[in-house]
Design a protein around this motif. Structure first.
Motif, PDB file in Angstrom:
ATOM      1  N   ILE A   3      36.420  30.766  26.538  1.00 24.40           N
ATOM      2  CA  ILE A   3      35.905  30.743  27.930  1.00 24.40           C
ATOM      3  C   ILE A   3      35.784  32.325  28.345  1.00 24.40           C
ATOM      4  CG2 ILE A   3      36.299  30.379  30.374  1.00 24.40           C
ATOM      5  CD1 ILE A   3      37.935  27.833  29.298  1.00 24.40           C
ATOM      6  N   ALA A   4      34.532  32.843  28.786  1.00 20.84           N
ATOM      7  CA  ALA A   4      34.159  34.054  29.545  1.00 20.84           C
ATOM      8  C   ALA A   4      34.495  33.947  30.879  1.00 20.84           C
ATOM      9  CB  ALA A   4      32.956  34.403  29.245  1.00 20.84           C
ATOM     10  N   LEU A   5      35.327  34.925  31.501  1.00 22.85           N
ATOM     11  CA  LEU A   5      35.575  35.286  32.681  1.00 22.85           C
ATOM     12  C   LEU A   5      35.026  36.266  33.218  1.00 22.85           C
ATOM     13  CD1 LEU A   5      39.446  34.308  32.699  1.00 22.85           C
ATOM     14  CD2 LEU A   5      37.821  32.867  33.360  1.00 22.85           C
ATOM     15  N   LEU A   6      34.133  36.139  34.212  1.00 25.48           N
ATOM     16  CA  LEU A   6      33.521  37.224  34.685  1.00 25.48           C
ATOM     17  C   LEU A   6      33.936  37.583  36.327  1.00 25.48           C
ATOM     18  CD1 LEU A   6      29.734  36.073  33.526  1.00 25.48           C
ATOM     19  CD2 LEU A   6      31.473  37.503  32.347  1.00 25.48           C
ATOM     20  N   LEU A   7      34.611  38.689  36.549  1.00 33.70           N
ATOM     21  CA  LEU A   7      35.177  39.023  37.744  1.00 33.70           C
ATOM     22  C   LEU A   7      34.080  39.648  38.516  1.00 33.70           C
ATOM     23  CD1 LEU A   7      37.760  38.937  35.842  1.00 33.70           C
ATOM     24  CD2 LEU A   7      38.740  40.545  37.326  1.00 33.70           C
ATOM     25  N   ARG A   8      34.123  39.183  39.768  1.00 38.67           N
ATOM     26  CA  ARG A   8      33.073  39.787  40.680  1.00 38.67           C
ATOM     27  C   ARG A   8      33.497  40.890  41.731  1.00 38.67           C
ATOM     28  NH1 ARG A   8      31.691  41.145  45.218  1.00 38.67           N
ATOM     29  NH2 ARG A   8      29.595  40.970  45.735  1.00 38.67           N
ATOM     30  N   GLY A   9      32.820  41.812  41.770  1.00 39.35           N
ATOM     31  CA  GLY A   9      33.146  42.864  42.442  1.00 39.35           C
ATOM     32  C   GLY A   9      34.277  44.017  42.216  1.00 39.35           C
ATOM     33  N   VAL A  10      34.576  44.007  40.885  1.00 41.00           N
ATOM     34  CA  VAL A  10      35.597  45.118  40.639  1.00 41.00           C
ATOM     35  C   VAL A  10      35.114  46.159  40.059  1.00 41.00           C
ATOM     36  CG1 VAL A  10      37.423  43.256  40.420  1.00 41.00           C
ATOM     37  CG2 VAL A  10      36.309  43.935  38.407  1.00 41.00           C
ATOM     38  N   ASN A  11      35.626  47.305  40.202  1.00 41.55           N
ATOM     39  CA  ASN A  11      35.322  48.668  39.040  1.00 41.55           C
ATOM     40  C   ASN A  11      34.024  49.044  39.689  1.00 41.55           C
ATOM     41  OD1 ASN A  11      37.944  48.169  38.042  1.00 41.55           O
ATOM     42  ND2 ASN A  11      36.843  47.288  36.105  1.00 41.55           N
ATOM     43  N   VAL A  12      33.333  48.610  40.876  1.00 37.73           N
ATOM     44  CA  VAL A  12      32.278  49.173  41.466  1.00 37.73           C
ATOM     45  C   VAL A  12      32.502  49.379  42.760  1.00 37.73           C
ATOM     46  CG1 VAL A  12      30.583  48.099  39.643  1.00 37.73           C
ATOM     47  CG2 VAL A  12      31.390  46.726  41.597  1.00 37.73           C
TER      48      VAL A  12
END
Length: 174
Positions: A3-12
């Motif tokens: 499974i791919a986990l894509l975090l929203r709004g981190v490191n930006v």
């Protein structure tokens, strides 16, 4: 299943989540075979289902950082199908993106947003039922194009966006 986990709004400009910390945090949350990809909030894990993996990751992230960080969980095979379906030409003058809706109905609304010169937007499907938008924009306009500005105004917290090249690296890490 992978499974791919894509975090929203981190490191930006939000919370900084270092790759080593993310790996440890996800492993401590009970996810197996954790691999992080780039320093942009991407991981591949082994778990029984994508939604459960995303919920476990969100809970662990909230405990660690004290705020909600949304996580999209998507089976690797489903992510591969979305990448394969990218309908726009890829060339050196444009940047290819996939915008993942985190809520139902968002992708259809995004596909109707204004597009600027040289941009292309097409709705796509996603097995979660939330949809995706395939977006191509002229290089250097990722934050300033008509679609980017409309996206920021209308769906900022309801999507997570990834460069198509990043998604290919996520797939390769699986």
């Amino acid at each position: 299943m992978r499974i791919a986990l894509l975090l929203r709004g981190v490191n930006v400009g939000g919370v900084t989540v270092r790759s080593a910390d993310l790996r440890a945090l996800l492993a401590d949350a009970g996810l197996d075979d954790v691999v992080t990809v780039l320093a942009s909030g991407n991981a591949v894990v082994t778990a029984t289902d994508a939604r459960g993996a995303a919920r476990a990751a969100e809970a662990a992230l909230e405990r660690r950082y004290g705020r909600r960080i949304r996580v999209l969980g998507i089976a690797i095979d489903d992510l591969a199908a979305i990448v394969e379906a990218y309908p726009h030409a890829e060339d050196d003058a444009h940047t290819p993106y996939v915008v993942f809706a985190l809520e139902p109905g968002v992708a259809a609304a995004l596909a109707r947003l204004e597009q600027g010169d040289g941009e292309a937007v097409a709705a796509g499907s996603d097995p979660r039922g939330h949809g995706v938008v395939h977006w191509s924009n002229p290089k250097g306009t990722t934050l300033t194009s008509a679609f980017a500005k409309a996206l920021e105004r209308t769906a900022k917290d309801a999507v997570t966006t990834r460069n198509l090249r990043t998604l290919r690296k996520v797939l390769a890490a699986a």
